[in-house]
Design a protein around this motif. Structure first.
Motif, PDB file in Angstrom:
ATOM      1  N   ILE A 323       0.876  -1.176   0.000  1.00  8.35           N
ATOM      2  CA  ILE A 323       0.000   0.000   0.000  1.00  8.35           C
ATOM      3  C   ILE A 323       0.911   1.222   0.000  1.00  8.35           C
ATOM      4  CG2 ILE A 323      -1.820   1.265   1.192  1.00  8.35           C
ATOM      5  CD1 ILE A 323      -2.694  -1.375   2.471  1.00  8.35           C
ATOM      6  N   ASP A 324       0.884   1.970  -1.076  1.00 16.43           N
ATOM      7  CA  ASP A 324       1.803   3.097  -1.277  1.00 16.43           C
ATOM      8  C   ASP A 324       1.089   4.405  -0.941  1.00 16.43           C
ATOM      9  OD1 ASP A 324       3.701   4.901  -2.095  1.00 16.43           O
ATOM     10  OD2 ASP A 324       3.989   4.041  -4.094  1.00 16.43           O
ATOM     11  N   ILE A 325       1.479   5.036   0.183  1.00 16.37           N
ATOM     12  CA  ILE A 325       0.878   6.321   0.556  1.00 16.37           C
ATOM     13  C   ILE A 325       1.903   7.452   0.483  1.00 16.37           C
ATOM     14  CG2 ILE A 325      -0.965   5.306   1.945  1.00 16.37           C
ATOM     15  CD1 ILE A 325       0.681   6.049   4.455  1.00 16.37           C
ATOM     16  N   TRP A 336      -9.223   5.525   5.454  1.00 15.04           N
ATOM     17  CA  TRP A 336      -8.528   4.251   5.668  1.00 15.04           C
ATOM     18  C   TRP A 336      -9.246   3.372   6.687  1.00 15.04           C
ATOM     19  CZ3 TRP A 336      -6.623   3.367  10.597  1.00 15.04           C
ATOM     20  CH2 TRP A 336      -6.351   4.484  11.402  1.00 15.04           C
ATOM     21  N   TYR A 421       2.812  -4.266   3.342  1.00 20.24           N
ATOM     22  CA  TYR A 421       3.856  -3.246   3.433  1.00 20.24           C
ATOM     23  C   TYR A 421       3.246  -1.888   3.083  1.00 20.24           C
ATOM     24  CZ  TYR A 421       7.141  -7.159   3.372  1.00 20.24           C
ATOM     25  OH  TYR A 421       7.823  -8.319   3.673  1.00 20.24           O
ATOM     26  N   ILE A 422       3.510  -0.893   3.914  1.00 22.78           N
ATOM     27  CA  ILE A 422       3.070   0.476   3.627  1.00 22.78           C
ATOM     28  C   ILE A 422       4.305   1.306   3.296  1.00 22.78           C
ATOM     29  CG2 ILE A 422       2.048   2.576   4.576  1.00 22.78           C
ATOM     30  CD1 ILE A 422       0.124   0.913   6.144  1.00 22.78           C
ATOM     31  N   THR A 424       6.219   4.832   2.820  1.00 22.94           N
ATOM     32  CA  THR A 424       6.084   6.164   3.411  1.00 22.94           C
ATOM     33  C   THR A 424       7.211   7.093   2.961  1.00 22.94           C
ATOM     34  OG1 THR A 424       7.378   5.530   5.371  1.00 22.94           O
ATOM     35  CG2 THR A 424       4.985   5.215   5.478  1.00 22.94           C
ATOM     36  N   ALA A 436      -0.303   5.626   8.990  1.00 18.47           N
ATOM     37  CA  ALA A 436       1.015   5.003   9.161  1.00 18.47           C
ATOM     38  C   ALA A 436       1.292   4.691  10.631  1.00 18.47           C
ATOM     39  CB  ALA A 436       2.099   5.919   8.596  1.00 18.47           C
ATOM     40  N   ALA A 439      -0.838   1.719  11.736  1.00 19.91           N
ATOM     41  CA  ALA A 439      -0.340   0.462  11.163  1.00 19.91           C
ATOM     42  C   ALA A 439       0.897  -0.023  11.898  1.00 19.91           C
ATOM     43  CB  ALA A 439      -0.041   0.659   9.680  1.00 19.91           C
ATOM     44  N   ALA A 445       0.956  -3.681   9.626  1.00 16.51           N
ATOM     45  CA  ALA A 445       1.754  -3.601   8.398  1.00 16.51           C
ATOM     46  C   ALA A 445       3.183  -3.226   8.751  1.00 16.51           C
ATOM     47  CB  ALA A 445       1.156  -2.566   7.445  1.00 16.51           C
ATOM     48  N   LEU A 447       6.246  -0.778   7.752  1.00 19.27           N
ATOM     49  CA  LEU A 447       6.483   0.487   7.062  1.00 19.27           C
ATOM     50  C   LEU A 447       7.850   0.462   6.383  1.00 19.27           C
ATOM     51  CD1 LEU A 447       4.010   1.269   8.706  1.00 19.27           C
ATOM     52  CD2 LEU A 447       5.137   3.405   9.334  1.00 19.27           C
TER      53      LEU A 447
END
Length: 537
Positions: A323-325, A336, A421-422, A424, A436, A439, A445, A447
């Motif tokens: 998940i790309d933020i 979210w 995976y996030i 950041t 974030a 998570a 997740a 980071l």
């Protein structure tokens, strides 16, 4: 029978009156809006400008929670510069200069939630807070005040969003600023600058000196690895059309000097952004899925919901989800909490945080609306526990605090059992920061990337209208505390795996592919994504 109906009607009326009273006492208690009716088109006098500044200064002094944080991180005591600020205000020759000066004063606090609302932002906030009026009463009181509405018609006429910039865009890579394109996403070589050239000086200032000179003009990020302020994407602004000398280092290592003329530039409005708010891809069939979320726009929660859910359901058997933020400046936590997390967990997830507010009177209606009846149960900061890393300013009678668990329950989970995976970076801010932090705290997740932008644990910034100009400024009024007792605005959220986008990877992408802005192409040269793919082998 008639008596029974009459009694029932009386009960309903009494109950309705009681509930209305509770609503206005707690969720929509009066905000002290002091705007005056001075006429829509009437310019401000020096005395009126100074009165507005004095009002803003005192509201901030009594309610803003981060003055000590800014002393530590910026080495700047904002409150001590009052007389200097007054001098700036006195020197303004017209209302536009006054508007810019008030923005400049607030920019020195380097808080992304603090500043004057431009006419465009004012319209956006009226729409946003007006969409859920029952829970946003205090905010709507400020925005819909008759004098504020009338004065913003005036500000909308005189404020010109036109600006002047050097037409080359620079991007931050590993401590340096490299030329990536011109403002039309074309090759900057037509300005005599080779793509990938490193910016060393702007005028007579080194690049670090130049970035520091922007503290009263732009919101900057912080490079925790190198302990310097930075701007992830840099445009060089000028006051008018003028020539600016740049010193650069070419990709071949040659030092060059270029004098470039600035051009007229109108920043694109977010409404004109053609990129979808979210985008989903399969990076490796039956193995690695990817979801890009560009904003957490509160108005997009319902619009994006079904598409995201359909995608998550389609990849439920994949072992990895990214998940790309990165670049996500926030919006609403509801995005979210409704669209992503509930479908990717089979149990309730909970993260507890301290939230601290000052003792100022102005902010009370806003926090009554957010805390409800629990507002009266907030404890003094004198009662904060001793076993965490709370900074010294919170040890006395700083204000009040709550200690609450934020819980997201499972809802119609898609059955995903894999690893999340996030991604950041320093642009992850506000509600994206909150995502974030949640998570990481829940271990929902991992980071990956660089440290976030901060100021994400808490509620909406407070709005306040100035008495004469009618301008509305907003500011962070609550201090979110990380689980270890550190302040989120000060320390932000650090990734579990630290990875920066590398210069070498980025410039493998051709200018033609860059201009196409195809996500599939761009991810091939994305150092952070490559790291996750390496981990997920």
């Amino acid at each position: 029978m008639k008596k029974v109906l009459k009694i029932a009607l009386i009960v309903v009326i009494v109950l309705g009156i009681a509930l209305t009273g509770v609503y206005y006492a707690i969720f929509n208690s009066p905000v002290h809006v002091t705007t005056k009716n001075i006429g829509n088109e009437k310019p401000l006098t020096v005395e009126q400008k100074l009165e507005d500044f004095e009002y803003m200064y005192n509201i901030m002094k009594d309610n803003f929670p981060y003055f000590e944080v800014k002393k530590r991180t910026l080495g700047y005591d904002w409150l001590a510069h009052k007389s200097e600020f007054e001098g700036w205000v006195k020197k303004t020759k017209n209302d536009i200069e006054f508007y810019n000066t008030m923005n400049r004063i607030l920019a020195l606090l380097q808080n992304g939630h603090t500043g004057i609302l431009s006419p465009d932002y004012y319209k956006m906030f009226v729409k946003l807070y007006g969409s859920i009026p029952l829970v946003n009463g205090p905010w709507n009181q400020v925005l819909n005040n008759k004098n504020v509405v009338n004065r913003y018609k005036y500000w909308g006429k005189i404020i010109n969003e036109k600006q002047y910039v050097i037409p080359v865009v620079f991007k931050y890579f590993e401590g340096n600023y490299a030329a990536i394109c011109d403002i039309n996403k074309d090759d900057p070589k037509k300005y005599g600058i080779e793509r990938g050239s490193i910016l060393k000086k702007v005028g007579d200032l080194t690049i670090d000196e130049y970035i520091n000179s922007l503290r009263d003009k732009a919101f900057l990020q912080y490079d925790f690895k190198r302990n310097i302020l930075k701007k992830d994407q840099l445009l060089i602004y000028t006051k008018n059309i003028e020539n600016i000398k740049l010193i650069l280092l070419t990709p071949e290592g040659k030092s060059i000097e270029k004098e470039i003329k600035s051009i007229e530039y109108t920043p694109p409005k977010s409404d004109n952004n053609k990129l979808p708010n979210y985008q989903s891809l399969i990076l490796k069939e039956n193995r690695i899925a990817y979801l890009k979320v560009r904003s957490l726009d509160g108005l997009s929660v319902d619009k994006d919901h079904d598409g995201i859910y359909k995608f998550l359901k389609s990849i439920k058997d994949y072992p990895y989800l990214i998940i790309d933020i990165r670049g996500n400046g926030g919006g609403s936590d509801y995005y979210w909490m409704k669209n992503i997390v509930p479908y990717l967990t089979d149990k309730a997830l909970s993260a507890s945080n301290y939230l601290v507010i000052r003792n100022g009177d102005y902010i009370k209606p806003f926090f009554k609306a957010k805390f409800g009846p629990g507002f009266n149960s907030l404890k003094s900061t004198k009662e904060l526990p001793d076993n965490l890393n709370f900074p010294y300013e919170l040890r006395g009678d700083f204000g009040k605090f709550s200690y609450d668990a934020r819980t997201v329950s499972s809802k119609d989970p898609v059955g995903f059992k894999g690893k999340i995976y996030i991604l950041t970076d320093g642009y992850v801010y506000s509600s994206a920061e909150s995502f974030a932090a949640f998570a990481k705290a829940t271990k929902w997740a991992t980071l990956v990337g660089t440290t976030t932008g901060g100021d994400g644990i808490g509620t909406d910034p407070v709005l306040c209208a100035l008495p004469n100009s009618g301008l509305v400024f907003r500011f962070s009024a609550d201090m979110g505390i990380n689980p270890d007792g550190t302040i989120n605005e000060e320390k932000h959220t650090s990734p579990d795996v630290y990875v920066e986008q590398s210069y070498n990877d980025y410039f493998k992408l051709s200018i033609d592919d860059y201009k196409k802005n195809d996500l599939n192409d761009m991810l091939k040269y994305d150092t952070v994504v490559k790291k996750v793919l390496e981990i997920a082998k």
